[in-house]
Design an enzyme around this catalytic site. Structure first.
Site, PDB file in Angstrom:
ATOM      1  N   HIS A  53       5.311  -7.187   0.131  1.00  0.00           N
ATOM      2  CA  HIS A  53       4.442  -6.113   0.602  1.00  0.00           C
ATOM      3  C   HIS A  53       2.986  -6.438   0.253  1.00  0.00           C
ATOM      4  O   HIS A  53       2.099  -6.341   1.100  1.00  0.00           O
ATOM      5  CB  HIS A  53       4.859  -4.791  -0.044  1.00  0.00           C
ATOM      6  CG  HIS A  53       3.847  -3.692   0.065  1.00  0.00           C
ATOM      7  ND1 HIS A  53       3.505  -3.114   1.274  1.00  0.00           N
ATOM      8  CD2 HIS A  53       3.075  -3.097  -0.888  1.00  0.00           C
ATOM      9  CE1 HIS A  53       2.573  -2.184   1.051  1.00  0.00           C
ATOM     10  NE2 HIS A  53       2.291  -2.162  -0.243  1.00  0.00           N
ATOM     11  N   HIS A  80      -2.734  -4.926  -5.530  1.00  0.00           N
ATOM     12  CA  HIS A  80      -3.019  -3.500  -5.360  1.00  0.00           C
ATOM     13  C   HIS A  80      -1.945  -2.558  -5.918  1.00  0.00           C
ATOM     14  O   HIS A  80      -2.239  -1.404  -6.200  1.00  0.00           O
ATOM     15  CB  HIS A  80      -3.320  -3.166  -3.894  1.00  0.00           C
ATOM     16  CG  HIS A  80      -2.104  -2.976  -3.039  1.00  0.00           C
ATOM     17  ND1 HIS A  80      -1.492  -4.008  -2.374  1.00  0.00           N
ATOM     18  CD2 HIS A  80      -1.389  -1.862  -2.741  1.00  0.00           C
ATOM     19  CE1 HIS A  80      -0.452  -3.546  -1.702  1.00  0.00           C
ATOM     20  NE2 HIS A  80      -0.362  -2.232  -1.911  1.00  0.00           N
ATOM     21  N   GLU A  84       0.230   0.783 -10.530  1.00  0.00           N
ATOM     22  CA  GLU A  84       1.093   1.929 -10.274  1.00  0.00           C
ATOM     23  C   GLU A  84       2.568   1.587 -10.494  1.00  0.00           C
ATOM     24  O   GLU A  84       3.313   2.395 -11.025  1.00  0.00           O
ATOM     25  CB  GLU A  84       0.867   2.424  -8.835  1.00  0.00           C
ATOM     26  CG  GLU A  84       1.550   3.740  -8.519  1.00  0.00           C
ATOM     27  CD  GLU A  84       0.961   4.932  -9.272  1.00  0.00           C
ATOM     28  OE1 GLU A  84      -0.013   4.740 -10.032  1.00  0.00           O
ATOM     29  OE2 GLU A  84       1.485   6.038  -9.104  1.00  0.00           O
ATOM     30  N   ASP A  85       2.972   0.394 -10.069  1.00  0.00           N
ATOM     31  CA  ASP A  85       4.410   0.115 -10.019  1.00  0.00           C
ATOM     32  C   ASP A  85       4.939  -0.838 -11.077  1.00  0.00           C
ATOM     33  O   ASP A  85       6.138  -1.103 -11.122  1.00  0.00           O
ATOM     34  CB  ASP A  85       4.772  -0.432  -8.626  1.00  0.00           C
ATOM     35  CG  ASP A  85       4.528   0.615  -7.542  1.00  0.00           C
ATOM     36  OD1 ASP A  85       4.632   1.814  -7.865  1.00  0.00           O
ATOM     37  OD2 ASP A  85       4.232   0.244  -6.402  1.00  0.00           O
ATOM     38  N   ASP A 147      -2.729  -1.186   3.370  1.00  0.00           N
ATOM     39  CA  ASP A 147      -1.527  -0.806   2.630  1.00  0.00           C
ATOM     40  C   ASP A 147      -0.716   0.200   3.455  1.00  0.00           C
ATOM     41  O   ASP A 147       0.490   0.070   3.644  1.00  0.00           O
ATOM     42  CB  ASP A 147      -1.969  -0.187   1.293  1.00  0.00           C
ATOM     43  CG  ASP A 147      -0.797   0.276   0.438  1.00  0.00           C
ATOM     44  OD1 ASP A 147       0.211  -0.458   0.370  1.00  0.00           O
ATOM     45  OD2 ASP A 147      -0.894   1.365  -0.157  1.00  0.00           O
ATOM     46  N   ASP A 267      -2.304   6.112  36.726  1.00  0.00           N
ATOM     47  CA  ASP A 267      -2.984   5.625  37.916  1.00  0.00           C
ATOM     48  C   ASP A 267      -4.277   4.915  37.573  1.00  0.00           C
ATOM     49  O   ASP A 267      -4.725   4.035  38.288  1.00  0.00           O
ATOM     50  CB  ASP A 267      -3.293   6.800  38.876  1.00  0.00           C
ATOM     51  CG  ASP A 267      -2.104   7.036  39.791  1.00  0.00           C
ATOM     52  OD1 ASP A 267      -1.158   6.223  39.728  1.00  0.00           O
ATOM     53  OD2 ASP A 267      -2.116   8.031  40.533  1.00  0.00           O
TER      54      ASP A 267
HETATM   55 MN    MN Z   1       1.182  -0.739  -1.466  1.00  0.00          MN
END
Ligand code: MN
Length: 726
Positions: A53, A80, A84-85, A147, A267
């Site tokens: 990702h 990025h 957070e993860d 993202d 059209d």
């Molecule tokens: Mn992300």
């Protein structure tokens, strides 16, 4: 499953290597390794390793920014999601990659924590503003868009509920954001993906129709392209002719908002001619207008008329083969890039920091887009000002609602914004999970929770802590009401006590209301409040309630006295009273010049004492018997004083003293004289006018031969010092 991370990353590197000197491949590789290690075995819902990702987001960014790509933004893209993860902190990123990358990653992380919970207009606007006020760097927004785009491309793997929420948020927030920044490519893809997930049946229907008509449409466009290409070739102009991509969501909106039929929209054919330079744009226009009849008033020159630096193109509509209208846009490659990628292609080498120069550039861009009818309002400008000037902060409620506060706003402002009662009962606040003092200055993105208590109440100093006038107004209102309430309670108590004291009973509430209104109060509460504030006395009310009632005044000692002993004061004036009998106390024998006070006696009027006389002390006589007096002696008045004279036992002592006294203009009232052990002691009652006169007399007596001492006699022990009166 797509390719593994290694292959994806290699593709990315080979792409960005082509963008020249701006990219430090070693740093990008380091960022990739850091991210891969941090995410470890994490997987996306699609089953891919998580780091895929990150690489995909970096790839979207690389495609978007291309030649202006720098190491900072690619590395930030790769990193990025690590804060957070994963267990990595912003400090870890800072240490390994420096503060610029750290701050971009931090910005994206913060933005990602907020979700649009409520698609109401005010919330949507505030959400966009919050993103900008948190970002302050366009690269954060570009990265967030990339993202979101990759997340939308892989959205199908999530649960239905999340798909719906994320699609809605994309449609309301991120697609418009892309649009405002002129990133048409990303905007279209975000819209079509959201459309697909949110309006599944409409999307399927539309896609089927488009597919069905594709062949016919492509055939017609080929015909147009062929004719144009032929003419261009004859004139020796090189240009590329492309069909404009169909954008499902805009077709849907046109049908939905304008009530148009799909056929009508279909059209209208649309083509685009991309030239090598600006001069060619006008040559191509001339060739096309020669070839097909232009439709009046449909020609627009956004090359000459451009005000900003971004959107440039010639627009024309012509009558194509078999009478069908064809919209044609003519622009150079650079113009095309700017039109498709907007600020991503223009954000400059200063990094993405939003400064005044960039703001001006964007201003021009907004004007262009408005002329094109592409941006309905100047919201972008406002957004960027939010970011540049930071006049407002945007904070989030625990439920995810956004609230706008002025800079410097505190939890008190926030509490009153939620609800007046929340404000009034506020006793504390949590910001991002930690307890903060009520004076805490909130920042954009803060998640604020107000702690209330049923016993909480606004305080006077809140007026200084609150930054919004509405909060201050509410606090003031509460305090005023509270004071009013207190006054009402107090006033009621005073009046009731007064009635009990005089054994009066209220007939009915109406009587009280009448009394209130006769005293210029609107109602009974108002009357109580004014009694409590001391503006109306309880007696005034009693007199109106009970006209026959007259306060039975307990007569004071002076009143009695006035009846009993009328007379004329002489030598003194008694404060506020005349026609009173007065006498001068024998014990202290005051004379003008002595400090004196009046004591009300039983049956003898007012007795005047020196204030240093114990018989005038308040604790002895009682305050109610004391009246203040001042000397008011006439010239002929005289006062009797006893002088105690001690001297040798001499025959002619008495005569000498008498002579001395009369030499001063004084008279002797009585004399008593005795001799003890050869010492003479005499008591002379003399008449003097005042203290000065008395002192003169004493001085003269002292001069008499044989006199050893002269004293003013007093018939009380020497005063105790501590009880000295003024
Ligand atoms: Mn992300």
């Amino acid at each position: 499953m797509t390719d593994g991370p290694k292959k994806l990353f290699d593709d990315l590197v080979s792409e960005i290597a082509g963008y020249g000197s701006g990219v430090d491949l070693d740093l990008v590789t380091k960022a990739y390794e850091f991210s891969r290690e941090a995410h470890g075995a994490q997987k996306r819902k699609s089953g891919e390793p998580f780091v895929c990702h990150s690489i995909s987001v970096a790839k979207i960014i690389a495609d978007l920014i291309q030649a202006r790509l720098d190491t900072i933004i690619v590395s930030s893209a790769l990193l990025h999601d690590v804060i957070e993860d994963t267990s990595k902190s912003i400090k870890d990123v800072d240490e390994s990659f420096g503060s610029e990358i750290a701050s971009i990653v931090d910005g994206v992380t913060k933005i990602s924590r907020y979700h649009l919970m409520n698609p109401e207009k005010g919330q949507v606007e505030n959400f966009r503003k919050m993103l900008f006020s948190m970002a302050r760097d366009l690269r954060v927004i570009f990265l967030k868009l990339a993202d979101r785009l990759h997340n939308m491309r892989t959205l199908e793997f999530l649960e239905a509920e999340k798909i719906k929420r994320i699609s809605m948020e994309t449609l309301e927030i991120y697609a418009p954001l892309a649009h405002m920044l002129g990133i048409a490519e990303i905007k279209r893809e975000l819209e079509d993906l959201s459309f697909k997930f949110l309006y599944q049946s409409e999307y399927r229907e539309l896609a089927a129709t488009v597919a069905e008509k594709r062949e016919e449409r492509e055939k017609y466009l080929d015909e147009v392209k062929e004719e144009i290409a032929g003419s261009l070739a004859r004139e020796g102009v090189k240009a590329e002719i492309v069909a404009r991509p169909k954008h499902f969501y805009s077709i849907y909106r046109k049908m939905h908002d304008q009530g148009r039929r799909l056929e009508d929209i279909f059209d209208l054919q649309a083509a685009r001619v991309i030239t090598n330079d600006k001069a060619d744009c006008y040559r191509v226009l001339g060739i096309i207008h020669d070839l097909f009849t232009p439709v009046q008033d449909r020609f627009k020159d956004f090359i000459a008329a451009q005000k900003g630096n971004l959107y440039q193109s010639l627009h024309t509509t012509v009558v194509g083969p078999r009478g069908r209208l064809v919209e044609i846009q003519i622009r150079t490659k650079e113009m095309h890039l700017a039109a498709e990628r907007g600020f991503a292609a223009h954000y400059g080498y200063k990094g993405g920091k939003i400064d005044k120069e960039l703001l001006e550039k964007l201003g021009g861009f907004v004007v262009d887009m408005q002329e094109l009818g592409e941006i309905p309002d100047a919201e972008l400008m406002e957004l960027l000002k939010v970011s540049l000037y930071q006049d407002d902060v945007f904070v989030v409620t625990p439920k995810g609602d956004l609230k706008k506060l002025p800079r410097g706003g505190t939890p008190i402002d926030f509490a009153y914004l939620i609800h007046t009662e929340v404000g009034n009962r506020c006793v504390g606040a949590k910001v991002n999970g930690s307890i903060v003092p009520l004076r805490f200055e909130l920042k954009s993105g803060d998640r604020v929770e107000i702690i209330t208590s049923p016993t909480g109440r606004p305080r006077e100093d809140w007026l200084h802590l609150a930054k919004t006038s509405s909060a201050r107004g509410k606090i003031r209102h509460w305090l005023r009401l509270e004071r009013q309430k207190e006054s009402i309670g107090l006033g009621k108590e005073i009046l009731e006590r007064e009635m009990r004291k005089h054994r009066l009973k209220l007939g009915s509430e109406d009587e009280l209301l009448d009394a209130a209104q006769s005293l210029d109060c609107n109602d009974i509460q108002g009357l109580y409040a004014r009694i409590g504030q001391g503006e109306v006395s309880p007696k005034q009310v009693l007199q109106r309630l009970f006209p026959e009632w007259k306060e039975k005044k307990t007569p004071g000692p002076l009143d009695k006295l006035r009846e009993l002993v009328p007379g004329k004061a002489r030598g003194v004036r008694i404060h506020g009273l005349d026609n009173l009998m007065i006498s001068f106390a024998k014990c202290c024998q005051p004379v003008p010049g002595d400090k004196v006070t009046g004591i009300i006696t039983r049956g003898r009027g007012v007795s005047i004492h020196r204030i240093d006389c114990p018989n005038s002390f308040e604790d002895r006589v009682g305050r109610e018997r004391m009246v203040s007096v001042e000397w008011d002696a006439e010239k002929e008045d005289s006062f009797v004083v006893s002088l105690l004279v001690v001297g040798g036992d001499r025959q002619n002592l008495l005569a000498g003293i008498a002579k001395a006294i009369s030499s001063c203009g004084s008279h002797i009232r009585t004399v008593s004289l005795g001799t003890v052990d050869g010492v003479a002691k005499g008591r002379f009652f003399v008449e003097v006018k005042n203290l000065r006169h008395l002192n003169d007399v004493a001085k003269e007596v002292r001069k008499v031969a044989g006199v050893s001492s002269v004293e003013r006699e007093q018939f009380f022990p020497a005063p105790r010092k501590k009880e000295a009166h003024e």
